[in-house]
Motif scaffolding. Structure first.
Motif, short mmCIF file in Angstrom:
data_model
loop_
_atom_site.label_atom_id
_atom_site.label_comp_id
_atom_site.label_asym_id
_atom_site.label_seq_id
_atom_site.Cartn_x
_atom_site.Cartn_y
_atom_site.Cartn_z
N PHE A 88 0.40 -1.63 -21.59
CA PHE A 88 -0.77 -1.91 -22.43
C PHE A 88 -1.73 -0.74 -22.29
O PHE A 88 -1.95 -0.21 -21.21
N GLU A 89 -2.35 -0.35 -23.41
CA GLU A 89 -3.25 0.82 -23.41
C GLU A 89 -4.26 0.71 -24.54
O GLU A 89 -4.18 -0.15 -25.40
N GLY A 90 -5.21 1.65 -24.50
CA GLY A 90 -6.09 1.96 -25.62
C GLY A 90 -6.97 0.86 -26.16
O GLY A 90 -7.12 0.74 -27.38
N PRO A 91 -7.64 0.03 -25.33
CA PRO A 91 -8.51 -0.99 -25.91
C PRO A 91 -9.72 -0.38 -26.61
O PRO A 91 -10.31 0.58 -26.12
N ILE A 92 -10.06 -0.94 -27.75
CA ILE A 92 -11.25 -0.52 -28.47
C ILE A 92 -11.86 -1.75 -29.12
O ILE A 92 -11.16 -2.56 -29.74
N PHE A 93 -13.18 -1.93 -28.95
CA PHE A 93 -13.85 -3.13 -29.43
C PHE A 93 -14.64 -2.83 -30.69
O PHE A 93 -15.43 -1.89 -30.74
N ASP A 94 -14.40 -3.65 -31.72
CA ASP A 94 -15.14 -3.56 -32.97
C ASP A 94 -16.32 -4.53 -32.88
O ASP A 94 -16.18 -5.72 -33.10
N SER A 95 -17.50 -3.98 -32.54
CA SER A 95 -18.68 -4.83 -32.34
C SER A 95 -19.13 -5.50 -33.64
O SER A 95 -19.62 -6.63 -33.62
N LYS A 96 -18.95 -4.83 -34.75
CA LYS A 96 -19.40 -5.37 -36.04
C LYS A 96 -18.65 -6.65 -36.39
O LYS A 96 -19.23 -7.61 -36.89
N HIS A 97 -17.35 -6.65 -36.11
CA HIS A 97 -16.51 -7.80 -36.49
C HIS A 97 -16.01 -8.60 -35.30
O HIS A 97 -15.21 -9.53 -35.48
N GLN A 98 -16.45 -8.24 -34.09
CA GLN A 98 -16.10 -8.99 -32.87
C GLN A 98 -14.59 -9.12 -32.68
O GLN A 98 -14.05 -10.21 -32.49
N LEU A 99 -13.91 -7.98 -32.71
CA LEU A 99 -12.46 -7.95 -32.53
C LEU A 99 -12.08 -6.86 -31.54
O LEU A 99 -12.71 -5.80 -31.50
N LEU A 100 -11.06 -7.12 -30.77
CA LEU A 100 -10.53 -6.14 -29.83
C LEU A 100 -9.15 -5.70 -30.29
O LEU A 100 -8.30 -6.53 -30.66
N TYR A 101 -8.91 -4.39 -30.25
CA TYR A 101 -7.59 -3.85 -30.55
C TYR A 101 -7.05 -3.14 -29.31
O TYR A 101 -7.81 -2.54 -28.55
N PHE A 102 -5.74 -3.21 -29.12
CA PHE A 102 -5.08 -2.45 -28.06
C PHE A 102 -3.62 -2.30 -28.42
O PHE A 102 -3.16 -2.87 -29.43
N VAL A 103 -2.89 -1.51 -27.66
CA VAL A 103 -1.49 -1.23 -27.99
C VAL A 103 -0.59 -1.52 -26.80
O VAL A 103 -1.02 -1.53 -25.65
N SER A 104 0.67 -1.76 -27.10
CA SER A 104 1.73 -1.77 -26.10
C SER A 104 2.62 -0.58 -26.46
O SER A 104 3.45 -0.64 -27.39
#
Length: 272
Positions: free
Chosen positions: A15-31
């Motif tokens: 798992f890597e690269g978490p990034i949080f979208d504060s405007k839409h309250q979503l977290l993205y990350f990759v495997s």
């Protein structure tokens, strides 16, 4: 300080690269090695995923549930509203490298580093800058290009080439996208090697430590460590803050400790 294990996969290696979208309250990350990109909604606890055809590494925000993702075979726009992906562009990189950590600068450039793949090769990587169909190398001859962080005034770029066990400081020209090496500002002398990195609102650096089982907080002006958040996984890969200044952390499988860590984890640490 409270730690929550949000999502755990027995099979995921990295798992890597978490990034949080504060405007839409979503977290993205990759495997990375599973070629997967995830969209996590911390309110509903929904997790969506899309699989690409090569290792994924970094996510750039576009709009609600729409992101740009770097994969070995190119950059893809992924729409989690429709669960569809479309190829956008590729940078001219060698066949024996893949992308790793990246960041978008304030002028809309996509900054991203490379590393040897499937084998790590000393000095084969570079850090690229891409915008409007044009790319250039801004940092040359890296081995495992990892954490990138800009200061609030966009005048400084911090960068990690993991095997150096240091954080480098570069002057950054937001008009041209050029960098100039200044000095190494942090050095890691313990078991952990610096991996992913995030900068907080006070300009302090939070560094995930591969092999160190922690995320450590540093003052890049003094080079001193301020804080340390310990985790039950040895290989900590990256971190980011949400809009409450609480921390999301990704971890990776440790093949040397199969009984203790046989998968990857996503943690949420309530600091405030």
């Amino acid at each position: 300080m409270t730690k929550h294990l949000i999502y755990f996969s027995q099979s995921a290696d990295l798992f890597e690269g978490p990034i949080f979208d504060s405007k839409h309250q979503l977290l993205y990350f990759v495997s990375i090695l599973d070629c997967l990109v995830y969209c996590y909604n911390p309110i509903t606890k929904e997790i969506l995923s899309i699989k690409l055809d090569s290792p994924t590494s970094n996510v750039y925000l576009i709009s609600k549930k729409v992101v740009l993702v770097a994969s070995k075979n190119g950059f893809y726009e992924i729409d989690f509203n429709t669960l569809k992906s479309s190829f956008k562009f590729q940078i001219d990189i060698s066949n024996n490298v893949r992308y790793n950590d990246g960041i978008e600068d304030a002028a809309g450039r996509y900054i991203i580093g490379t590393m040897g793949y499937p084998e790590v090769i000393n000095g084969i990587g570079n850090v690229y800058s891409y915008k409007n169909g044009e790319s250039k190398i801004i940092i040359k001859n890296t081995t495992i290009s990892n954490g990138l962080a800009f200061t609030a005034d966009n005048k400084t770029l911090y960068f990690i080439d993991t095997p150096t066990k240091k954080v480098a400081k570069y002057n950054y020209d937001i008009e041209t996208g050029n960098v100039e090496f200044v000095d190494y500002v942090i050095e890691f002398n313990g078991d952990g090697s610096p991996d992913g990195m995030y900068i907080d609102k006070d300009g302090m650096l939070w560094v995930a430590e591969w092999g160190g089982a922690c995320v450590s907080q540093w003052n890049p002006t003094t080079g001193n460590k301020i804080n340390e958040i310990n985790l039950p996984f040895t290989n900590v890969t990256s971190c980011c803050f949400d809009d409450k200044s609480n921390l999301y952390i990704t971890t990776a499988k440790n093949v040397e400790e199969p009984s203790n860590n046989n998968g990857s984890g996503l943690f949420y640490v309530e600091i405030n």
